[in-house]
Scaffold this motif. Structure first.
Motif, PDB file in Angstrom:
ATOM      1  N   GLU A 197       0.823  -1.215   0.000  1.00 25.52           N
ATOM      2  CA  GLU A 197       0.000   0.000   0.000  1.00 25.52           C
ATOM      3  C   GLU A 197       0.851   1.256   0.000  1.00 25.52           C
ATOM      4  OE1 GLU A 197      -2.427  -0.482   3.429  1.00 25.52           O
ATOM      5  OE2 GLU A 197      -3.749  -1.995   2.508  1.00 25.52           O
ATOM      6  N   ASP A 198       1.995   1.192   0.697  1.00 24.05           N
ATOM      7  CA  ASP A 198       2.904   2.337   0.747  1.00 24.05           C
ATOM      8  C   ASP A 198       3.815   2.413  -0.469  1.00 24.05           C
ATOM      9  OD1 ASP A 198       1.804   2.937   3.207  1.00 24.05           O
ATOM     10  OD2 ASP A 198       3.464   2.070   4.370  1.00 24.05           O
ATOM     11  N   LYS A 199       3.654   1.447  -1.387  1.00 23.50           N
ATOM     12  CA  LYS A 199       4.493   1.368  -2.596  1.00 23.50           C
ATOM     13  C   LYS A 199       5.980   1.284  -2.251  1.00 23.50           C
ATOM     14  CE  LYS A 199       1.106   3.910  -5.395  1.00 23.50           C
ATOM     15  NZ  LYS A 199       0.456   2.665  -5.806  1.00 23.50           N
ATOM     16  N   ASN A 200       6.255   0.599  -1.149  1.00 26.75           N
ATOM     17  CA  ASN A 200       7.628   0.409  -0.689  1.00 26.75           C
ATOM     18  C   ASN A 200       8.171  -0.878  -1.304  1.00 26.75           C
ATOM     19  OD1 ASN A 200      10.060   0.286   0.611  1.00 26.75           O
ATOM     20  ND2 ASN A 200       9.230   0.267   2.685  1.00 26.75           N
ATOM     21  N   ARG A 201       8.554  -0.763  -2.553  1.00 23.97           N
ATOM     22  CA  ARG A 201       8.983  -1.944  -3.312  1.00 23.97           C
ATOM     23  C   ARG A 201      10.199  -2.625  -2.690  1.00 23.97           C
ATOM     24  NH1 ARG A 201       8.653  -2.813  -9.695  1.00 23.97           N
ATOM     25  NH2 ARG A 201       9.965  -4.655  -9.892  1.00 23.97           N
ATOM     26  N   ASP A 202      11.118  -1.840  -2.132  1.00 20.51           N
ATOM     27  CA  ASP A 202      12.341  -2.406  -1.566  1.00 20.51           C
ATOM     28  C   ASP A 202      12.069  -3.293  -0.362  1.00 20.51           C
ATOM     29  OD1 ASP A 202      13.824  -1.090  -3.471  1.00 20.51           O
ATOM     30  OD2 ASP A 202      14.325   0.603  -2.171  1.00 20.51           O
ATOM     31  N   ALA A 203      10.941  -3.098   0.301  1.00 22.17           N
ATOM     32  CA  ALA A 203      10.628  -3.879   1.503  1.00 22.17           C
ATOM     33  C   ALA A 203       9.938  -5.194   1.189  1.00 22.17           C
ATOM     34  CB  ALA A 203       9.749  -3.047   2.446  1.00 22.17           C
ATOM     35  N   ILE A 204       9.493  -5.360  -0.052  1.00 19.17           N
ATOM     36  CA  ILE A 204       8.657  -6.519  -0.378  1.00 19.17           C
ATOM     37  C   ILE A 204       9.447  -7.825  -0.384  1.00 19.17           C
ATOM     38  CG2 ILE A 204       7.267  -7.580  -2.198  1.00 19.17           C
ATOM     39  CD1 ILE A 204       6.290  -4.773  -2.914  1.00 19.17           C
ATOM     40  N   ALA A 205      10.570  -7.859  -1.111  1.00 17.18           N
ATOM     41  CA  ALA A 205      11.330  -9.112  -1.220  1.00 17.18           C
ATOM     42  C   ALA A 205      11.836  -9.620   0.127  1.00 17.18           C
ATOM     43  CB  ALA A 205      12.482  -8.953  -2.204  1.00 17.18           C
ATOM     44  N   PRO A 206      12.416  -8.765   0.987  1.00 19.64           N
ATOM     45  CA  PRO A 206      12.840  -9.256   2.310  1.00 19.64           C
ATOM     46  C   PRO A 206      11.683  -9.802   3.136  1.00 19.64           C
ATOM     47  CG  PRO A 206      13.891  -7.153   1.831  1.00 19.64           C
ATOM     48  CD  PRO A 206      12.856  -7.358   0.780  1.00 19.64           C
ATOM     49  N   LYS A 207      10.534  -9.129   3.075  1.00 18.80           N
ATOM     50  CA  LYS A 207       9.373  -9.603   3.841  1.00 18.80           C
ATOM     51  C   LYS A 207       8.842 -10.911   3.254  1.00 18.80           C
ATOM     52  CE  LYS A 207       7.835  -8.044   6.872  1.00 18.80           C
ATOM     53  NZ  LYS A 207       7.979  -8.359   8.318  1.00 18.80           N
ATOM     54  N   GLN A 208       8.851 -11.014   1.925  1.00 19.37           N
ATOM     55  CA  GLN A 208       8.443 -12.269   1.298  1.00 19.37           C
ATOM     56  C   GLN A 208       9.315 -13.422   1.784  1.00 19.37           C
ATOM     57  OE1 GLN A 208      10.057 -12.913  -2.473  1.00 19.37           O
ATOM     58  NE2 GLN A 208       8.536 -14.403  -3.180  1.00 19.37           N
ATOM     59  N   LYS A 209      10.623 -13.203   1.810  1.00 27.43           N
ATOM     60  CA  LYS A 209      11.555 -14.247   2.257  1.00 27.43           C
ATOM     61  C   LYS A 209      11.250 -14.656   3.698  1.00 27.43           C
ATOM     62  CE  LYS A 209      16.486 -15.243   2.788  1.00 27.43           C
ATOM     63  NZ  LYS A 209      17.880 -14.725   2.611  1.00 27.43           N
ATOM     64  N   GLU A 210      10.965 -13.685   4.543  1.00 35.90           N
ATOM     65  CA  GLU A 210      10.641 -13.973   5.940  1.00 35.90           C
ATOM     66  C   GLU A 210       9.365 -14.810   6.053  1.00 35.90           C
ATOM     67  OE1 GLU A 210       8.828 -11.445   9.683  1.00 35.90           O
ATOM     68  OE2 GLU A 210      10.299 -10.444   8.388  1.00 35.90           O
ATOM     69  N   LEU A 211       8.334 -14.434   5.284  1.00 34.19           N
ATOM     70  CA  LEU A 211       7.074 -15.172   5.347  1.00 34.19           C
ATOM     71  C   LEU A 211       7.233 -16.596   4.830  1.00 34.19           C
ATOM     72  CD1 LEU A 211       4.442 -12.485   4.235  1.00 34.19           C
ATOM     73  CD2 LEU A 211       5.339 -13.002   6.504  1.00 34.19           C
ATOM     74  N   LEU A 212       8.020 -16.769   3.787  1.00 30.59           N
ATOM     75  CA  LEU A 212       8.231 -18.113   3.253  1.00 30.59           C
ATOM     76  C   LEU A 212       9.031 -18.979   4.224  1.00 30.59           C
ATOM     77  CD1 LEU A 212       8.842 -17.359  -0.520  1.00 30.59           C
ATOM     78  CD2 LEU A 212       6.946 -18.650   0.482  1.00 30.59           C
ATOM     79  N   GLN A 213       9.883 -18.364   5.024  1.00 26.11           N
ATOM     80  CA  GLN A 213      10.578 -19.116   6.063  1.00 26.11           C
ATOM     81  C   GLN A 213       9.578 -19.620   7.107  1.00 26.11           C
ATOM     82  OE1 GLN A 213      13.564 -16.271   7.316  1.00 26.11           O
ATOM     83  NE2 GLN A 213      15.104 -17.099   5.922  1.00 26.11           N
ATOM     84  N   TYR A 214       8.593 -18.795   7.446  1.00 22.62           N
ATOM     85  CA  TYR A 214       7.543 -19.236   8.369  1.00 22.62           C
ATOM     86  C   TYR A 214       6.743 -20.378   7.752  1.00 22.62           C
ATOM     87  CZ  TYR A 214       8.417 -14.825  10.876  1.00 22.62           C
ATOM     88  OH  TYR A 214       9.003 -13.788  11.572  1.00 22.62           O
ATOM     89  N   VAL A 215       6.383 -20.221   6.475  1.00 20.11           N
ATOM     90  CA  VAL A 215       5.625 -21.265   5.784  1.00 20.11           C
ATOM     91  C   VAL A 215       6.424 -22.562   5.762  1.00 20.11           C
ATOM     92  CG1 VAL A 215       4.726 -22.002   3.539  1.00 20.11           C
ATOM     93  CG2 VAL A 215       4.268 -19.686   4.360  1.00 20.11           C
ATOM     94  N   GLY A 216       7.710 -22.461   5.405  1.00 21.48           N
ATOM     95  CA  GLY A 216       8.554 -23.652   5.380  1.00 21.48           C
ATOM     96  C   GLY A 216       8.671 -24.304   6.738  1.00 21.48           C
TER      97      GLY A 216
END
Length: 442
Positions: A197-216
């Motif tokens: 929502e904040d259009k903070n593109r640089d924050a997306i990939a690191p957060k994605q990696k963190e969430l996928l670690q939780y999923v894994g």
């Protein structure tokens, strides 16, 4: 040193039988390949593309070889032969529909997550849109954020709708940990939505990696014990009944592009218990410590050939070479196939659970004509080449893949012959090793 990969083009055999029949030559691998490298360095400030072939056979026919091989991938014509560093190679695929079955998964973390022996549709429906964010971010401009927003919405909805099914799929002994991870996943999903929502593109990939670690982590908590019995003839060997992570520290020798690097490698014993167990056992014996990189040609990086006439590990308790079988796990199967390639089994369309899709795929080398001859020599595949397009890979089903380099994998292409493995250490998962022979005196 054992015989190393080599291809000789034979025009006469092609004319008579419509097949390639390469011969073997020591210390050479004749292959036209251009492999890009990218990313920051472990210990260097220089960036350089590098590809080197030490020797070439029939250089004027390289293009012919590549074109014929490409045609063969679609027609099922050629059969290739490899030696100790990776043997008996030919097309494991014979149908065009397999080649275009969908975008290949190249991320080692994603491959490892999908390779877990679980059957919980709800968690996979959360995982997939989160994995898809990687592709969404490749789109330029605001369209990327629109795609990511859809991915996050799909994942959030799947988590809300499937939370009960996900929790019920977690092993009882790991339930508390699984619930904790799901809680973090929910919070993280909201944070990811806010970044979009904040259009903070640089924050997306690191957060994605963190969430996928939780999923894994949740998916690993769904595995309750080891899912099958290893065949009796291999049951007494060192077995990795689960996963382990090792750190391989390599010191470059006269390499201006690289000084020192630590590669983190996840070994998958769920899909290759004999192969991964053998490797962990050798690591615990310090077998690889001080050993040089013995092959680095832009196609593979290889080591594991000990000094002296032996081409594998000599077990001091038997004074004989310890060998392990070819071990291939296939989608839809409950246990691996042993001792035969998928082509020999007639499984031309089968998909391996651990494919040669990722840069840094780790596998066992073996003798050209003996499936069960692997011992200590290992190789890491560098992506991509004409021979190894992901999801249409002529190595799949012919070599025992047992892990992926998950950190600093891009720097494998900087390694050169003579660089030294200072140490390989198990940093987690050693308790999953059963029948460890390294503890036996002698």
């Amino acid at each position: 040193m054992a015989t190393i990969l080599s291809f000789h083009y034979s025009s006469s055999s092609l004319a008579t039988s419509k097949r390639f029949h390469p011969t073997i030559s020591p210390k050479t691998f004749c292959l036209p390949a251009r492999i890009p490298r990218f990313g920051s360095r472990c210990s260097s400030d220089r960036f350089q593309f590098h590809h080197k072939q030490k020797e070439t056979f029939f250089p004027l026919k390289e293009c012919t070889f590549s074109i014929a091989l490409a045609i063969g991938l679609f027609t099922g014509v050629p059969t290739l032969g490899w030696s100790s560093y990776a043997s008996s190679v030919g097309p494991a695929l014979s149908d065009l529909s397999v080649l275009i079955s969908g975008p290949p998964i190249k991320d080692p973390g994603a491959l490892l997550r999908y390779a877990l022996p679980i059957n919980n549709k709800a968690i996979r429906e959360v995982q997939k849109p989160l994995e898809d964010i990687t592709e969404s971010l490749k789109v330029s401009g605001v369209k990327a954020l629109d795609s990511v927003e859809r991915n996050v919405r799909q994942a959030s909805q799947a988590l809300k709708q499937g939370k009960y099914v996900i929790i019920s799929g977690v092993a009882e002994s790991k339930k508390e940990h699984g619930q904790e991870l799901l809680g973090k996943l929910e919070v993280g999903m909201e944070e990811l939505q806010k970044a979009v929502e904040d259009k903070n593109r640089d924050a997306i990939a690191p957060k994605q990696k963190e969430l996928l670690q939780y999923v894994g982590g949740v998916e690993e908590d769904m595995v309750d014990g080891f899912p099958y019995e290893v065949p009796e003839e291999y049951r007494s060997m060192p077995l990795l009944k689960g996963r382990a992570t090792v750190a391989m520290k390599v010191k470059a020798k006269d390499n201006p592009n690289l000084d020192e690097c630590v590669f983190r490698i996840v070994l998958d014993g769920y899909n290759a218990p004999v192969t991964a167990g053998n490797f962990v056992d050798l690591v615990q014996r310090h077998f690889y410590d001080g050993m040089e990189i013995q092959r680095a040609d832009g196609f593979v990086v290889q080591t594991g050939d000990p000094a002296g006439p032996a081409e594998g590990f000599i077990d001091p308790s038997t004074e004989k070479t310890r060998t392990i079988p070819l071990e291939i796990m296939v989608d839809g199967e409950k246990s691996p196939f042993y001792g035969a390639t998928l082509e020999e089994l007639g499984l031309y369309k089968a998909q391996t659970k651990l494919p040669f899709n990722a840069f840094g795929t780790m596998a066992m080398a073996r003798d050209e004509f003996e499936n069960n001859s692997a011992s200590s020599q290992v190789f890491w595949l560098l992506k991509e080449s004409e021979l190894t397009p992901s999801n249409a890979n002529i190595l799949d089903g012919r070599y025992s893949v047992f892990g992926y380099v998950t950190e600093n994998e891009d720097f494998l292409a900087d390694l050169k012959v003579g660089d030294v493995i200072e140490s390989i250490q198990v940093v987690s998962g050693l308790d999953n090793l059963v029948n460890p022979s390294y503890k036996i005196a002698g």
